[in-house]
Design an enzyme around this catalytic site. Structure first.
Site, PDB file in Angstrom:
ATOM      1  N   GLY A  46       0.858  -1.179   0.000  1.00 47.06           N
ATOM      2  CA  GLY A  46       0.000   0.000   0.000  1.00 47.06           C
ATOM      3  C   GLY A  46       0.885   1.216   0.000  1.00 47.06           C
ATOM      4  CD  GLU A  47       2.254   6.360   0.912  1.00 42.07           C
ATOM      5  OE1 GLU A  47       3.462   6.589   0.685  1.00 42.07           O
ATOM      6  OE2 GLU A  47       1.688   6.722   1.961  1.00 42.07           O
ATOM      7  CB  SER A  48       5.197   2.840   4.032  1.00 36.83           C
ATOM      8  OG  SER A  48       5.938   3.770   3.277  1.00 36.83           O
ATOM      9  CB  CYS A  75       5.069  -3.998  -1.357  1.00 31.94           C
ATOM     10  SG  CYS A  75       5.656  -2.668  -2.444  1.00 31.94           S
ATOM     11  NE  ARG A  95       7.956   5.334   1.470  1.00 33.69           N
ATOM     12  CZ  ARG A  95       7.130   6.373   1.566  1.00 33.69           C
ATOM     13  NH1 ARG A  95       7.389   7.340   2.422  1.00 33.69           N
ATOM     14  NH2 ARG A  95       6.079   6.444   0.793  1.00 33.69           N
ATOM     15  CB  ILE A 124       3.602  -1.969  -7.498  1.00 29.08           C
ATOM     16  CG1 ILE A 124       3.029  -3.112  -8.353  1.00 29.08           C
ATOM     17  CG2 ILE A 124       2.877  -0.644  -7.795  1.00 29.08           C
ATOM     18  CD1 ILE A 124       1.591  -3.477  -8.011  1.00 29.08           C
ATOM     19  NE  ARG A 125       3.395   3.380  -7.056  1.00 30.35           N
ATOM     20  CZ  ARG A 125       2.512   3.399  -6.076  1.00 30.35           C
ATOM     21  NH1 ARG A 125       2.704   4.170  -5.041  1.00 30.35           N
ATOM     22  NH2 ARG A 125       1.427   2.665  -6.129  1.00 30.35           N
ATOM     23  CG  HIS A 160       2.413  -6.167  -4.704  1.00 35.77           C
ATOM     24  ND1 HIS A 160       1.459  -5.693  -3.835  1.00 35.77           N
ATOM     25  CD2 HIS A 160       3.268  -5.138  -4.911  1.00 35.77           C
ATOM     26  CE1 HIS A 160       1.704  -4.438  -3.538  1.00 35.77           C
ATOM     27  NE2 HIS A 160       2.806  -4.064  -4.187  1.00 35.77           N
ATOM     28  CD  GLU A 162      -0.368  -8.661  -2.796  1.00 40.51           C
ATOM     29  OE1 GLU A 162       0.745  -9.212  -2.661  1.00 40.51           O
ATOM     30  OE2 GLU A 162      -0.503  -7.432  -2.908  1.00 40.51           O
TER      31      GLU A 162
HETATM   32  N1  GLN Z   1       5.979   2.912  -2.573  1.00 38.10           N
HETATM   33  C1  GLN Z   1       5.140   2.500  -1.485  1.00 38.10           C
HETATM   34  C2  GLN Z   1       5.639   3.067  -0.160  1.00 38.10           C
HETATM   35  O1  GLN Z   1       6.723   3.543  -0.088  1.00 38.10           O
HETATM   36  C3  GLN Z   1       5.063   0.987  -1.416  1.00 38.10           C
HETATM   37  C4  GLN Z   1       4.430   0.463  -2.671  1.00 38.10           C
HETATM   38  C5  GLN Z   1       3.680  -0.805  -2.506  1.00 38.10           C
HETATM   39  O2  GLN Z   1       3.362  -1.261  -1.411  1.00 38.10           O
HETATM   40  N2  GLN Z   1       3.326  -1.386  -3.627  1.00 38.10           N
HETATM   41  O3  GLN Z   1       4.934   3.026   0.798  1.00 38.10           O
END
Ligand code: GLN
Length: 195
Positions: A46-48, A75, A95, A124-125, A160, A162
């Site tokens: 997700g987004e940390s 992630c 990150r 993903i990122r 990921h 999942e």
């Molecule tokens: N770039 C996101 C972060 O720094 C992590 C990306 C992800 O969980 N797919 O939180």
């Protein structure tokens, strides 16, 4: 097996679906009481920063730090486990290490201890593991950067698992939760006991 999936934000639904397919019971975790009685916990991607705020808002920081069962972070979940965040794993995550949006990619990963063909991993990122303590076993790399690690019963991957249909890492996590997984660094043949 009753597995919690931290469900404040991010990709928790796909983890829950995969765990259910593997015949685990699943509970979405949003407040500290949801951690009671779990056999393991998944912290999704997700987004940390958002996830950190959610953890603070719900008073989940201390209950998570003292959670004594196996944990699987993916992630952003890997970032949450690191020294700067929950400190549940002796790693330092970087990150967006591969670059931002443009550096989302897939790779065939050889993962130590995982039988069968390489695992098709979706990044993903993604972060990578920039530093780690000696108790941490790095089990996969991309271009020389650590992207999967295990420390005792804590497992973290930068991608990921999942997404897609390859359930081997979730099976491995469930084996850790059942206590039937062989620690990767102890096995002669770096295998693990299938559930
Ligand atoms: N770039 C996101 C972060 O720094 C992590 C990306 C992800 O969980 N797919 O939180």
């Amino acid at each position: 097996m009753l597995i919690g999936v931290l469900a404040l934000q991010g990709g928790f639904a796909a983890h829950a679906k995969m765990l259910l397919e593997l015949a685990a019971d699943v509970r979405e975790v949003r407040v500290p009481a949801d951690l009671e009685g779990l056999d393991g916990l998944v912290i999704p991607g997700g987004e940390s920063t958002t996830m950190t705020l959610g953890i603070e808002r719900e008073g989940l920081g201390e209950p998570l730090r003292s959670f004594a069962k196996p944990v699987f972070g993916t992630c952003a979940g890997l970032i949450m486990l690191d020294r700067e965040h929950l400190g549940m794993m002796d790693i330092e995550a970087r990150r967006n290490a591969f670059g931002r949006q443009v550096r989302s990619f897939e790779a065939d990963l050889e993962i130590e201890g995982l039988d069968g063909p390489p695992l098709r991993a979706v990044f993903i990122r993604a972060p990578w593991i920039a530093a780690h303590g000696e108790d941490v076993q790095i089990v996969a790399e991309v271009d020389g950067h650590a992207v999967a690690a295990q420390q005792g019963d804590v497992l973290a991957v930068a991608f990921h698992p999942e997404l897609g249909s390859d359930t081997r890492l979730h099976e491995r996590f469930l084996a850790i939760c059942r206590g039937t997984a062989v620690a990767v660094d102890l096995a002669d043949d770096p295998g693990w006991v299938a559930p």
